[in-house]
Design an enzyme around this catalytic site. Structure first.
Site, short mmCIF file in Angstrom:
data_model
loop_
_atom_site.label_atom_id
_atom_site.label_comp_id
_atom_site.label_asym_id
_atom_site.label_seq_id
_atom_site.Cartn_x
_atom_site.Cartn_y
_atom_site.Cartn_z
N TYR A 11 -0.57 -1.05 9.86
CA TYR A 11 -0.73 -1.30 8.42
C TYR A 11 0.46 -0.76 7.64
O TYR A 11 0.96 -1.41 6.71
CB TYR A 11 -2.02 -0.66 7.95
CG TYR A 11 -2.39 -0.96 6.51
CD1 TYR A 11 -2.58 -2.26 6.07
CD2 TYR A 11 -2.59 0.08 5.61
CE1 TYR A 11 -2.93 -2.54 4.76
CE2 TYR A 11 -2.96 -0.18 4.29
CZ TYR A 11 -3.12 -1.49 3.87
OH TYR A 11 -3.48 -1.76 2.58
N SER A 54 0.85 -1.19 0.00
CA SER A 54 0.00 0.00 0.00
C SER A 54 0.88 1.23 0.00
O SER A 54 2.03 1.19 0.46
CB SER A 54 -0.89 0.00 1.24
OG SER A 54 -1.46 1.28 1.47
#
Length: 270
Positions: A166, A153
């Protein structure tokens, strides 16, 4: 240069929803024999159960992919069903909001196990099978054996405290991808990653339901001004899995609608 995947065999994790589901459907449409894996058995059956019943080239594998035995059984089931593995798409991923100052609510361990360790362990198991399958066979002129595709990401390079766990996991996936690419290149296995911006995944749908104002923040922080649909990434996966990218390995291909071009703290990087 060929984008054809017909006749190949793939494992796709996270196949019950979002990106994994879109990729699985695309690969099936392109003539790939696919093992679809996901922890959500009910949703996996609801989305792909009919395809598994109607198509001899489709199998379902429900199970917790953070468990090593589950991963071993997944690989064994794929070999038993299709005899070989040519493509691995590690699309199972999780995103949770972190409370940076609360060790009980930063979700670092959970996200690390789901997004990093499970991806690494399955990649290791599949790579060994790819190498075994290639032993004693005549390689093609490029020595191609298989392709492993991971998901990262833009959070990997953006400073967003609410995405601590994350972000850490995404950065680790990118470095893992590069390391495996170098280690497996002599064996003919290519390893690449796709770094995504905001895609309408199951986790993002849930986040938008809980915080509707988040949509405006995401869209205003993306030059193309919208959230991508999962179907918009399937051709990227086809490219990385096919001979069209046979000289591409160790790369992190960014598909983010231009998000990375803007201020690193402008919008959440789901």
């Amino acid at each position: 240069m060929s984008f054809s995947l017909s006749g190949k065999t793939a494992i796709v994790t996270g196949a019950a929803s979002g990106l994994g589901l879109a990729i699985a459907r695309h690969l099936i449409h392109k003539g790939v024999r696919v093992m679809l894996a996901d922890a959500d058995e009910a949703r996996l059956m609801a989305e792909m159960g009919e395809a598994a019943q109607d198509e001899s080239s489709v199998r379902l594998f429900p199970g917790d992919l953070t468990k090593k035995l589950t991963l071993v059984n997944l690989v064994s089931a794929t070999i038993e069903a299709f005899e070989r593995i040519d493509i691995l798409v590690n699309a199972a991923r999780r995103c949770q909001i972190s409370d940076v100052l609360n060790p009980d609510a930063d979700h670092v361990e959970t996200l690390w196990q789901q997004n990093v360790v499970a991806t690494l362990r399955l990649s290791q198991l599949v790579a060994k099978r790819m190498i075994q399958a290639a032993a004693g066979t005549e390689p093609d002129e490029y020595g191609a054996v298989g392709s492993i595709i991971n998901f990262s990401s833009v959070a990997a390079v953006r400073v967003q405290p609410e995405l601590l766990g994350y972000s850490m996991a995404s950065a680790a996936v990118e470095q893992m991808t590069r390391t495996l690419a170098v280690a497996l290149a002599p064996k003919g296995i290519r390893v690449n990653a796709v770094s995504i911006g905001s895609v309408m995944s199951a986790s993002l749908q849930l986040a938008l339901k809980e915080a509707p104002a988040l949509r405006e923040r995401i869209e205003s922080g993306t030059p193309l001004g919208r959230i991508a649909a999962p179907d918009e990434l399937v051709e990227t996966i086809q490219y990385l899995a096919s001979d069209a990218s046979r000289f591409v390995t160790g790369q992190v291909l960014v598909v983010d609608g231009g998000r990375g071009l803007l201020d690193a703290v402008a919008a959440p990087a789901f």
